[in-house]
Motif scaffolding. Structure first.
Motif, PDB file in Angstrom:
ATOM      1  N   MET A 150      60.548   8.713  78.256  1.00 56.52           N
ATOM      2  CA  MET A 150      59.388   9.542  77.933  1.00 56.52           C
ATOM      3  C   MET A 150      59.055   9.454  76.454  1.00 56.52           C
ATOM      4  O   MET A 150      57.880   9.461  76.072  1.00 56.52           O
ATOM      5  N   ARG A 152      57.254   6.185  75.874  1.00 58.73           N
ATOM      6  CA  ARG A 152      55.849   6.177  76.309  1.00 58.73           C
ATOM      7  C   ARG A 152      54.956   6.980  75.377  1.00 58.73           C
ATOM      8  O   ARG A 152      53.754   6.742  75.318  1.00 58.73           O
ATOM      9  N   ARG A 153      55.528   7.946  74.645  1.00 54.79           N
ATOM     10  CA  ARG A 153      54.720   8.647  73.649  1.00 54.79           C
ATOM     11  C   ARG A 153      54.431   7.744  72.458  1.00 54.79           C
ATOM     12  O   ARG A 153      53.399   7.861  71.817  1.00 54.79           O
ATOM     13  N   PRO A 205      39.903   8.333  83.105  1.00 53.27           N
ATOM     14  CA  PRO A 205      40.062   9.688  82.575  1.00 53.27           C
ATOM     15  C   PRO A 205      40.448  10.629  83.714  1.00 53.27           C
ATOM     16  O   PRO A 205      40.050  10.402  84.855  1.00 53.27           O
ATOM     17  N   PHE A 206      41.256  11.646  83.411  1.00 52.16           N
ATOM     18  CA  PHE A 206      41.702  12.558  84.465  1.00 52.16           C
ATOM     19  C   PHE A 206      40.494  13.312  85.013  1.00 52.16           C
ATOM     20  O   PHE A 206      39.768  13.974  84.258  1.00 52.16           O
ATOM     21  N   THR A 213      39.854  15.983  86.735  1.00 53.06           N
ATOM     22  CA  THR A 213      39.642  17.430  86.736  1.00 53.06           C
ATOM     23  C   THR A 213      39.623  18.009  85.327  1.00 53.06           C
ATOM     24  O   THR A 213      39.466  19.209  85.158  1.00 53.06           O
ATOM     25  N   MET A 214      39.815  17.154  84.317  1.00 55.67           N
ATOM     26  CA  MET A 214      39.891  17.675  82.950  1.00 55.67           C
ATOM     27  C   MET A 214      38.597  17.425  82.197  1.00 55.67           C
ATOM     28  O   MET A 214      37.908  16.431  82.423  1.00 55.67           O
ATOM     29  N   GLY A 239      47.872  14.050  76.501  1.00 58.59           N
ATOM     30  CA  GLY A 239      49.208  13.621  76.102  1.00 58.59           C
ATOM     31  C   GLY A 239      50.057  14.787  75.638  1.00 58.59           C
ATOM     32  O   GLY A 239      51.255  14.850  75.911  1.00 58.59           O
ATOM     33  N   SER A 285      49.501  18.112  76.464  1.00 57.54           N
ATOM     34  CA  SER A 285      49.794  19.073  77.536  1.00 57.54           C
ATOM     35  C   SER A 285      50.810  18.480  78.517  1.00 57.54           C
ATOM     36  O   SER A 285      51.661  19.196  79.029  1.00 57.54           O
ATOM     37  N   LEU A 286      50.742  17.174  78.746  1.00 58.36           N
ATOM     38  CA  LEU A 286      51.706  16.563  79.675  1.00 58.36           C
ATOM     39  C   LEU A 286      53.106  16.509  79.092  1.00 58.36           C
ATOM     40  O   LEU A 286      54.087  16.354  79.814  1.00 58.36           O
ATOM     41  N   ASN A 287      53.202  16.607  77.763  1.00 61.35           N
ATOM     42  CA  ASN A 287      54.514  16.649  77.144  1.00 61.35           C
ATOM     43  C   ASN A 287      54.965  18.074  76.870  1.00 61.35           C
ATOM     44  O   ASN A 287      55.995  18.294  76.235  1.00 61.35           O
ATOM     45  N   GLY A 288      54.155  19.040  77.315  1.00 63.19           N
ATOM     46  CA  GLY A 288      54.524  20.438  77.123  1.00 63.19           C
ATOM     47  C   GLY A 288      54.456  20.870  75.675  1.00 63.19           C
ATOM     48  O   GLY A 288      55.134  21.809  75.275  1.00 63.19           O
ATOM     49  N   ARG A 347      42.461   9.050  74.209  1.00 61.54           N
ATOM     50  CA  ARG A 347      43.571   9.797  74.817  1.00 61.54           C
ATOM     51  C   ARG A 347      44.912   9.187  74.401  1.00 61.54           C
ATOM     52  O   ARG A 347      45.867   9.906  74.101  1.00 61.54           O
ATOM     53  N   ALA A 348      44.944   7.844  74.350  1.00 62.42           N
ATOM     54  CA  ALA A 348      46.179   7.187  73.922  1.00 62.42           C
ATOM     55  C   ALA A 348      46.397   7.371  72.423  1.00 62.42           C
ATOM     56  O   ALA A 348      47.514   7.624  71.975  1.00 62.42           O
ATOM     57  N   LEU A 370      48.070  10.738  70.549  1.00 63.19           N
ATOM     58  CA  LEU A 370      49.512  10.954  70.361  1.00 63.19           C
ATOM     59  C   LEU A 370      50.059  10.175  69.172  1.00 63.19           C
ATOM     60  O   LEU A 370      51.255  10.162  68.943  1.00 63.19           O
ATOM     61  N   TYR A 378      45.884   7.440  88.144  1.00 60.00           N
ATOM     62  CA  TYR A 378      45.971   8.726  87.443  1.00 60.00           C
ATOM     63  C   TYR A 378      47.417   9.072  87.143  1.00 60.00           C
ATOM     64  O   TYR A 378      47.766   9.538  86.070  1.00 60.00           O
ATOM     65  N   LEU A 388      51.947   9.440  83.324  1.00 55.47           N
ATOM     66  CA  LEU A 388      53.316   9.104  82.951  1.00 55.47           C
ATOM     67  C   LEU A 388      53.335   8.208  81.717  1.00 55.47           C
ATOM     68  O   LEU A 388      54.240   8.288  80.894  1.00 55.47           O
ATOM     69  N   ALA A 389      52.295   7.361  81.568  1.00 56.59           N
ATOM     70  CA  ALA A 389      52.240   6.474  80.407  1.00 56.59           C
ATOM     71  C   ALA A 389      51.992   7.250  79.120  1.00 56.59           C
ATOM     72  O   ALA A 389      52.171   6.715  78.030  1.00 56.59           O
ATOM     73  N   LEU A 390      51.547   8.508  79.235  1.00 56.01           N
ATOM     74  CA  LEU A 390      51.399   9.332  78.036  1.00 56.01           C
ATOM     75  C   LEU A 390      52.710  10.050  77.711  1.00 56.01           C
ATOM     76  O   LEU A 390      52.752  10.900  76.831  1.00 56.01           O
ATOM     77  N   GLY A 391      53.762   9.726  78.441  1.00 57.88           N
ATOM     78  CA  GLY A 391      55.053  10.361  78.177  1.00 57.88           C
ATOM     79  C   GLY A 391      55.243  11.639  78.962  1.00 57.88           C
ATOM     80  O   GLY A 391      56.184  12.387  78.716  1.00 57.88           O
ATOM     81  N   GLY A 392      54.322  11.908  79.913  1.00 67.57           N
ATOM     82  CA  GLY A 392      54.432  13.143  80.686  1.00 67.57           C
ATOM     83  C   GLY A 392      55.653  13.135  81.586  1.00 67.57           C
ATOM     84  O   GLY A 392      56.069  12.091  82.066  1.00 67.57           O
ATOM     85  N   SER A 393      56.233  14.343  81.799  1.00 65.24           N
ATOM     86  CA  SER A 393      57.348  14.426  82.733  1.00 65.24           C
ATOM     87  C   SER A 393      56.785  14.348  84.142  1.00 65.24           C
ATOM     88  O   SER A 393      55.592  14.547  84.362  1.00 65.24           O
ATOM     89  N   ARG A 401      55.265  17.742  85.231  1.00 65.25           N
ATOM     90  CA  ARG A 401      53.951  18.063  84.654  1.00 65.25           C
ATOM     91  C   ARG A 401      52.870  17.134  85.191  1.00 65.25           C
ATOM     92  O   ARG A 401      51.717  17.531  85.316  1.00 65.25           O
ATOM     93  N   LYS A 461      49.831  19.010  86.600  1.00 63.11           N
ATOM     94  CA  LYS A 461      48.595  19.016  85.820  1.00 63.11           C
ATOM     95  C   LYS A 461      47.619  17.924  86.221  1.00 63.11           C
ATOM     96  O   LYS A 461      46.446  17.997  85.870  1.00 63.11           O
TER      97      LYS A 461
END
Ligand SMILES: Nc1ncnc2c1ncn2[C@@H]1O[C@H](COP(=O)(O)OP(=O)(O)O)[C@@H](O)[C@H]1O
Ligand SMILES: [Mg+2]
Lengths: 256, 286
Positions: free
Chosen positions: A84, A87-88, A99-100, A102-103, A112, A114-117, A165-166, A169, B176, B181-186, B189, B193
């Protein structure tokens, strides 16, 4: 001997196998220069995407894919650290803009985090959104519709949103797998110009089917064939005087 | 030239046959709705929704005096809503999680077996589920109860929700998930999300349809919730439901005038659920 500080990523004897009997990437070794664009070319099925996806450890998401060798990012083997975290630091842009759905546009840029908390202050969020969208030239186009869904943008705008988006981060390296192959020529030119500017901030590896694109924007080129790295060097050198006859015949349009 | 005319004629013939057949298909539906609406409106008052079902004695006295039969279906409405709430509270989260699991591990043997089991559960006649819950819950608990009824309904809802969630997540483009996951997401999440919100419209539609499928179930409740003459809020006690009341009205000649109004209420509820699911599907298209 290349100066290590000018190298962001050293690929050492990298092999990737989807099935035990065949290496889809076979013993590839090369250096990826810092703050430059490196293009990976080669005919369809030669292992370009497979090589790229090894660098941010995407193969681990699926069962039974074997990866061996070393991938030294700033001297540290990224195959040995937390996936993880890798990938960051190593962003990815895909062939089709994704693009996601629903966002909102702003939330896509911040995805990036929010997905990493990672929770950010409001002012911090605003500045990241603005900065990232500005660096892909999208800010003026979308600054009044940041809360709208990203999927309402045109294909080229969506792809730039995915790059933003990439970038949000602050990765060291961005991997792009044929990022313009689903776009029209005008959107393609916009993104090519953008990448040339972005390389001052981040090192870029781009897989491309389009030789003209590699020639226009990259400083280093790699040519792959049947899973092997046939030839890698300065783009100028490769296009003017390829060392291998397979490279020569690919560049002259005889294979691929 | 004649050949062309013949082909145009064939094409028209096909077109009109389709239109006529489609119209014929609508006939039974319109007939059902019409009959229930016409008969049901006769006794339908606001009071009907807020009064419990009358006893035979009350009904006989009222009709002897020439009055309309008093009372309504409030005991059934409260029971139906309480049991729906309880069964949804379990089946929705469990069903969604299982559906995501099955979609995400679709190639494993375990997922294939579970998926097959889900199909079998979905095909099990509801009356058998009623008997099973009677044996497993009602007998050990020494009595009929709303809890037992909810468990029977829950078992019926689960496979429907699992299946619709599984299909919804499978239909999402894997790009998607890879992008997240490529953004480092768990993984957690990424599911929470990205995957679930993207599939939300379809999952929600599946839940609404599952509710509309079980709201009219009678057989499993006969073995479990049994029925109750008063408005019952204690879920450890026997409880009524709208379809149970319809069955009781049908079996009691003096109460039969209430049969149609109760049917109308149930039918309208199911239609509303179906219409909402259509609206959700269209609104949440991605
Ligand atoms: N998921 C997969 N499972 C098995 N084989 C694969 C998979 N993905 C790609 N391959 C094989 O690996 C080789 C390289 O594929 P890829 O890296 O996608 O090529 P490129 O991106 O250069 O077109 C091809 O022979 C392809 O058939
Ligand atoms: Mg590819």
């Amino acid at each position: 001997m290349e100066n290590i500080n000018n190298t962001i990523l050293e690929i050492r004897d990298l092999c990737v196998a989807y099935t035990a009997d065949k290496l889809s990437v076979s013993h590839v070794s090369t250096d990826i220069p810092r703050n430059q664009i490196t293009a990976i070319m080669g005919p369809s099925g030669c292992g370009k995407s497979t090589l790229l996806r090894a660098i941010n450890r995407m193969h681990e998401l699926y069962r039974g894919i074997q990866v061996s060798g070393e991938l030294l990012i700033d001297g540290q083997d990224l195959l040995k650290i937390n996936a993880m975290r890798v990938r960051r630091e190593v962003g990815m842009v895909f062939q089709r803009p994704n693009p996601f759905p629903t966002m909102s546009i702003a939330d896509n840029v911040l995805a990036g985090y929010s997905l990493n908390g990672i929770r950010l202050e409001k002012s911090m969020r605003q500045s990241i959104v603005e900065q990232s969208l500005k660096s892909v030239g999208l800010w003026n186009e979308v600054k009044d519709s940041l809360t709208k869904r990203g999927t309402f943008l045109s294909g080229g705008q969506q792809q730039r949103l995915c790059i933003a988006r990439a970038l949000a981060l602050k990765p060291k390296l961005i991997l792009m797998d044929e990022p313009t192959s689903a776009l029209d020529p005008i959107a393609t030119t916009t993104i090519e110009n953008l990448l040339v500017e972005l390389k001052n901030e981040v090192s870029i590896i781009i897989v491309t089917h389009n030789m003209g694109q590699a020639k226009r924007i990259s400083q280093k080129s790699l040519f792959m064939y049947l899973g092997e790295l046939v030839e890698g060097g300065s783009t100028e050198q490769m296009f003017s005087d390829p060392a291998d006859r397979r490279t020569k015949s690919y560049l002259s349009g005889n294979i691929g | 030239m004649d050949k062309l005319k013949f082909r145009i004629f064939k094409s028209h013939l096909l077109h009109y046959s389709v239109v006529v057949l489609a119209a014929l298909m609508a006939v039974p539906l319109v007939a059902i709705l019409g009959k229930v609406a016409v008969e049901g409106f006769r006794n339908l008052t606001l009071e009907f929704l807020f009064q419990p079902a009358p006893t035979t004695y009350e009904a006989v006295m009222a009709s002897a005096a020439g009055h309309a039969i008093p009372g309504g279906i409030s005991n059934g409405l409260v029971g139906t809503l309480l049991m729906l709430l309880m069964s949804s509270a379990i089946s929705i989260p469990v069903g969604i999680l299982s559906g995501v699991f099955l979609a995400e591990h679709r190639s494993t043997v375990f997922a294939k077996v579970s998926s097959y089991m889900t199909d079998i559960l979905q095909g099990t006649p509801s009356i058998i589920l009623g008997v099973i819950v009677y044996a497993w819950i009602v007998i050990p608990m020494k009595g009929y109860s709303a809890i037992a009824g909810s468990i029977a309904l829950c078992i019926m809802m689960l496979p429907l929700i699992v299946r619709s969630t599984e299909e919804a997540v499978k239909m999402l483009s894997s790009s998607y998930k890879e992008a997240a996951l490529a953004l480092g997401g768990s993984y957690f999440r990424t599911v929470w999300k990205v995957l679930l919100p993207s599939a939300f419209g379809q999952i929600f539609t599946g839940v609404l349809l599952a509710v509309s499928r079980i709201v009219g179930e009678t057989a499993p409740l006969m073995f479990t919730a049994l029925g109750c003459a008063i408005v019952q809020w204690d879920v450890t006690q026997p409880m009524s439901s709208v379809p149970l009341l319809i069955w009781q009205f049908f079996n009691n000649p003096t109460l039969q005038p209430l049969l149609w109004s109760a049917s109308l209420v149930l039918l309208v509820f199911v239609l509303l659920l179906n219409v909402s699911s259509k609206i959700v599907t269209n609104k949440w298209k991605i």
